[in-house]
Design a protein around this motif. Structure first.
Motif, PDB file in Angstrom:
ATOM      1  N   ASP A 153       0.436  -1.016   0.418  1.00  0.00           N
ATOM      2  CA  ASP A 153      -0.060   0.163  -0.576  1.00  0.00           C
ATOM      3  C   ASP A 153       0.337   1.178   0.285  1.00  0.00           C
ATOM      4  O   ASP A 153       1.721   1.238   0.988  1.00  0.00           O
ATOM      5  CB  ASP A 153      -0.871   0.181   1.385  1.00  0.00           C
ATOM      6  N   PHE A 154       0.584   1.842  -1.261  1.00  0.00           N
ATOM      7  CA  PHE A 154       1.843   3.661  -1.362  1.00  0.00           C
ATOM      8  C   PHE A 154       0.975   4.484  -1.337  1.00  0.00           C
ATOM      9  O   PHE A 154       0.953   6.132  -1.514  1.00  0.00           O
ATOM     10  CB  PHE A 154       2.509   3.591  -2.191  1.00  0.00           C
ATOM     11  N   ASP A 155      -0.329   4.181  -0.729  1.00  0.00           N
ATOM     12  CA  ASP A 155      -1.336   5.863  -0.397  1.00  0.00           C
ATOM     13  C   ASP A 155      -1.088   6.172   0.496  1.00  0.00           C
ATOM     14  O   ASP A 155       0.301   5.658   1.971  1.00  0.00           O
ATOM     15  CB  ASP A 155      -2.798   4.837   0.442  1.00  0.00           C
ATOM     16  N   VAL A 156      -0.955   7.576   0.629  1.00  0.00           N
ATOM     17  CA  VAL A 156       0.324   8.598   1.553  1.00  0.00           C
ATOM     18  C   VAL A 156      -0.638   8.306   3.181  1.00  0.00           C
ATOM     19  O   VAL A 156       0.000   8.284   4.195  1.00  0.00           O
ATOM     20  CB  VAL A 156      -1.185  10.614   1.465  1.00  0.00           C
ATOM     21  N   HIS A 157      -1.691   7.519   3.388  1.00  0.00           N
ATOM     22  CA  HIS A 157      -2.498   7.249   4.820  1.00  0.00           C
ATOM     23  C   HIS A 157      -2.655   5.720   5.268  1.00  0.00           C
ATOM     24  O   HIS A 157      -2.505   4.825   3.918  1.00  0.00           O
ATOM     25  CB  HIS A 157      -3.994   7.515   4.147  1.00  0.00           C
ATOM     26  N   HIS A 158      -2.268   5.555   6.129  1.00  0.00           N
ATOM     27  CA  HIS A 158      -2.079   4.430   6.602  1.00  0.00           C
ATOM     28  C   HIS A 158      -2.848   3.348   6.044  1.00  0.00           C
ATOM     29  O   HIS A 158      -4.477   4.190   6.492  1.00  0.00           O
ATOM     30  CB  HIS A 158      -1.795   4.304   8.189  1.00  0.00           C
ATOM     31  N   GLY A 159      -2.722   1.698   5.166  1.00  0.00           N
ATOM     32  CA  GLY A 159      -3.541   1.020   5.122  1.00  0.00           C
ATOM     33  C   GLY A 159      -4.545   0.307   6.791  1.00  0.00           C
ATOM     34  O   GLY A 159      -4.728  -0.830   6.616  1.00  0.00           O
ATOM     35  N   ASN A 160      -5.073   1.214   7.263  1.00  0.00           N
ATOM     36  CA  ASN A 160      -5.324   0.559   8.749  1.00  0.00           C
ATOM     37  C   ASN A 160      -6.254  -0.426   8.418  1.00  0.00           C
ATOM     38  O   ASN A 160      -6.852  -1.492   9.818  1.00  0.00           O
ATOM     39  CB  ASN A 160      -6.024   1.815   9.833  1.00  0.00           C
ATOM     40  N   SER A 176       2.560  -1.244   4.218  1.00  0.00           N
ATOM     41  CA  SER A 176       1.892   0.468   4.339  1.00  0.00           C
ATOM     42  C   SER A 176       3.323   1.306   4.405  1.00  0.00           C
ATOM     43  O   SER A 176       3.567   0.559   5.389  1.00  0.00           O
ATOM     44  CB  SER A 176       0.483   0.827   4.626  1.00  0.00           C
ATOM     45  N   SER A 177       3.476   2.240   3.358  1.00  0.00           N
ATOM     46  CA  SER A 177       4.291   3.873   3.380  1.00  0.00           C
ATOM     47  C   SER A 177       3.223   4.147   3.599  1.00  0.00           C
ATOM     48  O   SER A 177       2.098   4.993   2.431  1.00  0.00           O
ATOM     49  CB  SER A 177       5.371   3.242   2.298  1.00  0.00           C
ATOM     50  N   VAL A 198       3.737  -8.065   9.330  1.00  0.00           N
ATOM     51  CA  VAL A 198       3.402  -6.645   8.711  1.00  0.00           C
ATOM     52  C   VAL A 198       4.343  -5.828   8.602  1.00  0.00           C
ATOM     53  O   VAL A 198       5.199  -5.520   9.754  1.00  0.00           O
ATOM     54  CB  VAL A 198       1.623  -5.818   9.525  1.00  0.00           C
ATOM     55  N   LEU A 199       4.198  -4.860   7.594  1.00  0.00           N
ATOM     56  CA  LEU A 199       5.812  -4.123   7.727  1.00  0.00           C
ATOM     57  C   LEU A 199       4.613  -3.109   7.651  1.00  0.00           C
ATOM     58  O   LEU A 199       4.422  -2.381   6.654  1.00  0.00           O
ATOM     59  CB  LEU A 199       6.583  -3.920   6.811  1.00  0.00           C
ATOM     60  N   ASN A 200       5.097  -1.432   8.444  1.00  0.00           N
ATOM     61  CA  ASN A 200       4.888  -0.061   8.461  1.00  0.00           C
ATOM     62  C   ASN A 200       5.980   0.675   8.155  1.00  0.00           C
ATOM     63  O   ASN A 200       7.072   1.101   9.117  1.00  0.00           O
ATOM     64  CB  ASN A 200       3.905  -0.080   9.475  1.00  0.00           C
ATOM     65  N   LEU A 201       5.959   1.497   6.963  1.00  0.00           N
ATOM     66  CA  LEU A 201       6.461   2.727   7.127  1.00  0.00           C
ATOM     67  C   LEU A 201       6.433   4.092   7.508  1.00  0.00           C
ATOM     68  O   LEU A 201       6.007   4.421   6.244  1.00  0.00           O
ATOM     69  CB  LEU A 201       7.353   2.508   5.647  1.00  0.00           C
ATOM     70  N   PHE A 233      -0.745  -7.949  -4.440  1.00  0.00           N
ATOM     71  CA  PHE A 233      -1.723  -6.842  -4.601  1.00  0.00           C
ATOM     72  C   PHE A 233      -1.525  -5.691  -3.963  1.00  0.00           C
ATOM     73  O   PHE A 233      -0.273  -5.681  -3.455  1.00  0.00           O
ATOM     74  CB  PHE A 233      -3.125  -7.195  -3.616  1.00  0.00           C
ATOM     75  N   VAL A 234      -1.794  -4.306  -5.267  1.00  0.00           N
ATOM     76  CA  VAL A 234      -1.728  -2.930  -4.338  1.00  0.00           C
ATOM     77  C   VAL A 234      -2.213  -2.327  -3.601  1.00  0.00           C
ATOM     78  O   VAL A 234      -3.658  -2.314  -4.783  1.00  0.00           O
ATOM     79  CB  VAL A 234      -0.955  -2.415  -5.417  1.00  0.00           C
ATOM     80  N   SER A 235      -2.512  -1.319  -2.691  1.00  0.00           N
ATOM     81  CA  SER A 235      -3.639  -0.614  -2.815  1.00  0.00           C
ATOM     82  C   SER A 235      -3.127   0.970  -3.678  1.00  0.00           C
ATOM     83  O   SER A 235      -1.311   1.236  -2.975  1.00  0.00           O
ATOM     84  CB  SER A 235      -3.757  -0.772  -1.396  1.00  0.00           C
TER      85      SER A 235
END
Length: 312
Positions: A153-160, A176-177, A198-201, A233-235
């Motif tokens: 997920d490279f959306d600017v908001h976290h894919g919560n 998610s970045s 899960v990897l959050n950036l 899969f890509v958000s």
């Protein structure tokens, strides 16, 4: 490319950023490109039930208005055409999986709204009703019998929402970045999922393309190789663009093209090119159109020349 005119019937109050014009600008930017265009079907209820309980579906059906708008969250609204659009956004993602698994497409882009990556198990929020990417990922696992998938997920908001729906499933790697601090306030690096999957950036405001690319190169791509997914899969949210009014991560079209190219290369390396992307955010209309076009150009390049189909 999978889409449906129902995406234009999901109406928002005047001034709302998740507006009908978003889809219009994306589709206009993709005109003339060498794409197989597929109509997004309605998702089956069983597809949705893999990630959301029946109570979530029932709540949305009960809240759907016959006219005007129904507000179900601080910034999330339903109009009379919303539920069909939401069911087709999820159904389009499922259809994309089926096409790729059947070898009828190398990859797919689901150009639909509403977006999905903020919808938690029982909580519609952040313009999102169903977790479209999560629905697609579970369809690949449960219907097609895959053993491992990845969602990035490279959306600017976290894919919560995606994290909430998938983090307890060891078969799924989620990365998610996102800009931090920023709504919804989740996505800290300490959030690593039920199985370390899960990897959050979190990225500081003003990060820019060079640091964004380094974070993905150093952290996301090695973890993808480690997980060895059978489908990626890509958000695809484009609100990290420097022109977007809701954030200021300062990316440009070339950054979205780069991350797409790298993900396609990894898909080719790890899972025979299988990749499906779903539209998420992006609220400056012109930046959204240009960024979506750059993303799709990279998908087209990765799919060319097309693989020979069985029986052809």
């Amino acid at each position: 490319m999978i889409t449906h005119e129902a995406g234009f019937d999901h109406l928002m109050p005047p001034g709302h950023p998740e507006q009908v014009a978003r889809l219009a600008h994306v589709l206009e930017a993709l005109e003339g490109k060498e794409l197989r265009r597929v109509v997004a079907p309605m998702a089956a209820e069983d597809d949705i039930l893999r990630v959301h309980p029946k109570s979530h579906i029932d709540r949305l059906r009960k809240a759907a208005p016959s006219e005007g708008w129904a507000q179900i969250d601080g910034d999330t609204f339903l109009s009379p055409g919303t539920l069909e659009a939401a069911w087709r956004a999820a159904g389009g993602a499922v259809r994309a999986v089926d096409l790729v698994m059947a070898g009828e497409a190398r990859n797919g882009f689901v150009a639909m709204r509403p977006p999905g990556h903020h919808a938690e198990r029982e909580t519609p929020m952040g313009f999102c009703l169903f977790g479209n990417v999560a629905v697609a990922a579970m369809h690949a696992l449960e219907h097609h019998g895959l053993g491992r998938v990845a969602v990035v997920d490279f959306d600017v908001h976290h894919g919560n929402g995606t994290q909430d729906l998938l983090e307890e499933d060891a078969r799924v790697f989620f990365a998610s970045s996102h800009q931090s601090p920023l709504w919804p306030g989740s996505g800290g690096a300490h959030e690593t999922g039920g199985h370390g999957n899960v990897l959050n950036l979190p990225l500081a405001p003003g990060t820019g393309g060079a640091a964004f690319r380094k974070a993905w190169e150093d952290q996301v791509f090695p973890r993808l190789r480690e997980h060895r997914p059978e489908f990626i899969f890509v958000s695809a949210g484009f609100d990290a663009h420097r022109d977007d009014p809701l954030a200021n991560l300062d990316l440009i079209e070339a950054d979205f093209a780069w991350v797409t190219e790298r993900l396609c290369a990894l898909a080719e390396e790890l899972c025979d090119g299988r990749l499906v992307s779903c539209l998420e955010g992006g609220y400056d209309l012109h930046a959204l159109g240009r960024s979506a076009a750059a993303h799709v150009d990279a998908l087209i390049a990765a799919a060319s020349p097309p693989r020979a189909l069985a029986g052809a």
